[in-house]
Design a protein around this motif. Structure first.
Motif, mmCIF file in Angstrom:
data_model
loop_
_atom_site.group_PDB
_atom_site.id
_atom_site.type_symbol
_atom_site.label_atom_id
_atom_site.label_comp_id
_atom_site.label_asym_id
_atom_site.label_seq_id
_atom_site.Cartn_x
_atom_site.Cartn_y
_atom_site.Cartn_z
ATOM 1 N N HIS A 313 33.412 41.282 51.988
ATOM 2 C CA HIS A 313 32.871 40.316 51.040
ATOM 3 C C HIS A 313 32.092 39.259 51.817
ATOM 4 O O HIS A 313 32.377 38.997 52.984
ATOM 5 N N SER A 360 30.958 37.885 41.341
ATOM 6 C CA SER A 360 31.719 37.197 42.383
ATOM 7 C C SER A 360 33.140 37.731 42.421
ATOM 8 O O SER A 360 33.776 37.952 41.391
ATOM 9 N N MET A 361 33.648 37.932 43.631
ATOM 10 C CA MET A 361 34.983 38.490 43.802
ATOM 11 C C MET A 361 36.088 37.444 43.691
ATOM 12 O O MET A 361 37.270 37.785 43.671
ATOM 13 N N ARG A 362 35.733 36.170 43.634
ATOM 14 C CA ARG A 362 36.733 35.100 43.548
ATOM 15 C C ARG A 362 36.302 34.108 42.474
ATOM 16 O O ARG A 362 35.113 33.775 42.364
ATOM 17 N N ASP A 364 36.968 30.957 42.411
ATOM 18 C CA ASP A 364 36.816 29.602 42.932
ATOM 19 C C ASP A 364 35.615 29.429 43.848
ATOM 20 O O ASP A 364 35.332 28.322 44.308
ATOM 21 N N GLU A 365 34.897 30.509 44.169
ATOM 22 C CA GLU A 365 33.710 30.406 45.013
ATOM 23 C C GLU A 365 32.834 31.638 44.811
ATOM 24 O O GLU A 365 33.294 32.663 44.315
ATOM 25 N N ARG A 367 31.571 34.628 46.191
ATOM 26 C CA ARG A 367 31.844 35.571 47.278
ATOM 27 C C ARG A 367 31.689 36.980 46.703
ATOM 28 O O ARG A 367 32.389 37.349 45.766
ATOM 29 N N GLU A 435 45.942 41.207 37.509
ATOM 30 C CA GLU A 435 45.472 40.066 38.299
ATOM 31 C C GLU A 435 43.945 40.000 38.321
ATOM 32 O O GLU A 435 43.353 38.936 38.156
ATOM 33 N N ARG A 436 43.313 41.134 38.528
ATOM 34 C CA ARG A 436 41.850 41.166 38.527
ATOM 35 C C ARG A 436 41.306 40.844 37.151
ATOM 36 O O ARG A 436 40.324 40.107 37.018
ATOM 37 N N ALA A 439 41.555 37.097 36.547
ATOM 38 C CA ALA A 439 40.591 36.351 37.351
ATOM 39 C C ALA A 439 39.198 36.425 36.742
ATOM 40 O O ALA A 439 38.455 35.431 36.724
ATOM 41 N N ASP A 443 36.837 33.060 34.946
ATOM 42 C CA ASP A 443 35.615 32.595 35.600
ATOM 43 C C ASP A 443 34.490 32.488 34.578
ATOM 44 O O ASP A 443 33.885 33.476 34.181
#
Length: 503
Positions: A313, A360-362, A364-365, A367, A435-436, A439, A443
């Motif tokens: 990533h 985005s993979m996260r 919070d940012e 990535r 979980e994924r 998330a 977002d």
């Protein structure tokens, strides 16, 4: 050394192939056949041609080559259309390709192979509507990402029973490493030609995959796992899935993987000849309704830019914005620009392996995955712009790879109109769980493009293209218990995307 005409005649005289009667018989012959263990398949249809395929177990016959008889009959009345003999040889691992031409447009056929009095299962195939012909609707299944080690390919049981015009596979037909142990895979990691051939033979033993190949014509592109995780023109990214290999050996490995792909897929002779140099890209015009460009996003891509973490990533850096960087190769980009729009159809789309929308993979940012379109934003914008301009407002994209259902819109910069994007979930490869899913839902930035996302289920997408709308039924896998539609996504011409959740 190749097979000569004399070899073919000698093999036939020795009784290797029996001249077929070619009369249409019951389609119920689905018992395993030791002569044709991989079943049958058809593919690369046009309005007037189709490719027929089978695989002969030469080792079991203790032969290096053998002549195989084939028959093609019209489904409506059982009339013989064409027949002949072809050679199965160890040069191509016993695989047989028959390019059948001069067929009628929009017509269903049945076909089979015969050897030493043994008949293969009977396959069904269909030609496409001719360019410009009025077409009210067209149905195809969109499939992606199947891993034999994870378990049976149950979704193909549904695909086989559906009334479809075509199956489109977006890549990851095999996985070079098993990554699971539900079903045994004798190859820890495919590196050699023998390894890749073993995997294709193994995958074709799945009963549901055999049924889906026998029921409909297919068109396929590749993604990464047909070769190795995250590969490109002259590189692949290290990962926890793969054992370290010297980069100097990669060209030989790639050539072996591509040869096995060509042998085991129902591809036209023209595509088989050019695939190593020009990739898997292709183009179809389906009557006056739908134009599709099939693109190769693997073979010609530049290496990723920006620093990567252990999961491959990256956080965007200045280098990723370089407009010269390409995911398709500049020659293929020019081909797409020159080709799309010629069909003069009501809908224009691209078939490519993955997701166009930023991902985005996260939460919070920012990535991203290093081998996704997010690492090639300028190239993505060029392709989206070309598609938008060629489609006259009715632009579509179809993909896979992310092991999740995705439906949404992408708006190219400096272009008019949005592109509707359908991404199918995996046939059976794991999707990351709750979980994924949580998330993604949390977002807000993702929902600038997305209208639907679910990574928790496996299955396929059934696409129905009509003159004034396109529908995507997101189906979860159930081999025999009826189809379960997770959601229906509808894009009316000139109107916003609509999503109806079914449960």
């Amino acid at each position: 050394m190749g097979i000569t005409r004399r070899d073919l005649l000698t093999s036939a005289l020795m009784g290797a192939a029996v001249s077929p009667g070619c009369s249409l018989v019951s389609t119920g012959n689905v018992r395993p056949n030791p002569v044709f263990p991989s079943g049958v398949a058809s593919g690369d249809p046009t309005a007037h041609s189709v490719v027929l395929w089978t695989h002969v177990d030469l080792a079991a016959l203790e032969r290096r080559s053998v002549a195989v008889a084939w028959c093609l009959v019209r489904e409506s009345d059982g009339a013989l259309v064409q027949s002949g003999n072809a050679m199965a040889s160890d040069e191509h691992d016993g695989c047989v390709h028959i390019d059948v031409n001069d067929l009628d447009a929009r017509t269903r056929y049945r076909y089979w192979f015969e050897l030493n009095g043994r008949r293969s299962r009977i396959g069904r195939t269909k030609t496409l509507p001719a360019k410009g012909d009025p077409v009210a609707e067209f149905h195809f299944a969109l499939a992606s990402c199947q891993n034999f080690a994870v378990g049976e390919f149950a979704a193909y049981g549904q695909i086989a029973s559906d009334d479809l015009d075509l199956v489109i596979h977006c890549g990851d037909y095999i996985y070079e490493t098993p990554g699971a142990k539900v079903r045994d895979v004798p190859v820890p990691e495919a590196v050699t030609l023998a390894d890749y051939r073993t995997l294709y033979r193994l995958y074709r033993t799945d009963q549901y995959l055999q049924e889906a190949h026998a029921a409909h014509p297919w068109m396929l592109i590749w993604d990464d796992h047909e070769v190795v995780n995250d590969w490109g023109r002259d590189h692949y990214l290290p990962s926890r899935y793969n054992a370290p290999q010297p980069i100097e050996t990669f060209p030989e490995r790639k050539a072996a993987a591509q040869q096995a792909f060509v042998e085991y897929m129902p591809l036209s002779a023209e595509k088989r000849r050019r695939i190593a140099e020009h990739g898997v890209h292709d183009h179809r015009v389906i009557g006056d309704l739908l134009e599709l460009a099939f693109v190769d996003s693997r073979q010609f891509r530049d290496p990723p830019a920006c620093e990567m973490d252990a999961n491959n990533h990256f956080v965007p850096c200045e280098a990723v914005l370089d407009p010269r960087r390409t995911m398709l190769g500049h020659q293929q980009e020019r081909w797409i620009t020159d080709t799309l729009g010629r069909g003069d159809c009501r809908w224009t789309g691209v078939i490519q392996p993955t997701l166009f929308a930023p991902n985005s993979m996260r939460p919070d940012e920012l990535r991203y995955e290093a081998d996704a379109w997010d690492n090639y934003p300028a190239a993505r914008d060029r392709l989206l712009g070309t598609l938008s301009e060629a489609s006259r407002g009715n632009a579509l994209s179809f993909g896979g790879n992310i092991h999740a259902f995705f439906a949404g819109v992408v708006k190219p910069p400096n272009s008019i109109g949005e592109i509707t994007e359908f991404v199918t979930t995996s046939i059976n490869a794991p999707g990351g769980g709750q979980e994924r899913y949580d998330a993604f839902q949390a977002d807000d930035r993702r929902w600038n493009e997305a209208r639907f996302f679910d990574n928790r289920v496996r299955g396929f997408t059934r696409i129905t293209v009509e003159g004034t709308s396109v529908h995507g039924d997101l189906l979860t896998d159930s081999p025999r218990g009826g189809q379960k539609v997770l959601a229906r996504v509808t894009r009316p011409s000139g109107s916003p995307l609509r999503v109806k959740k079914m449960y």
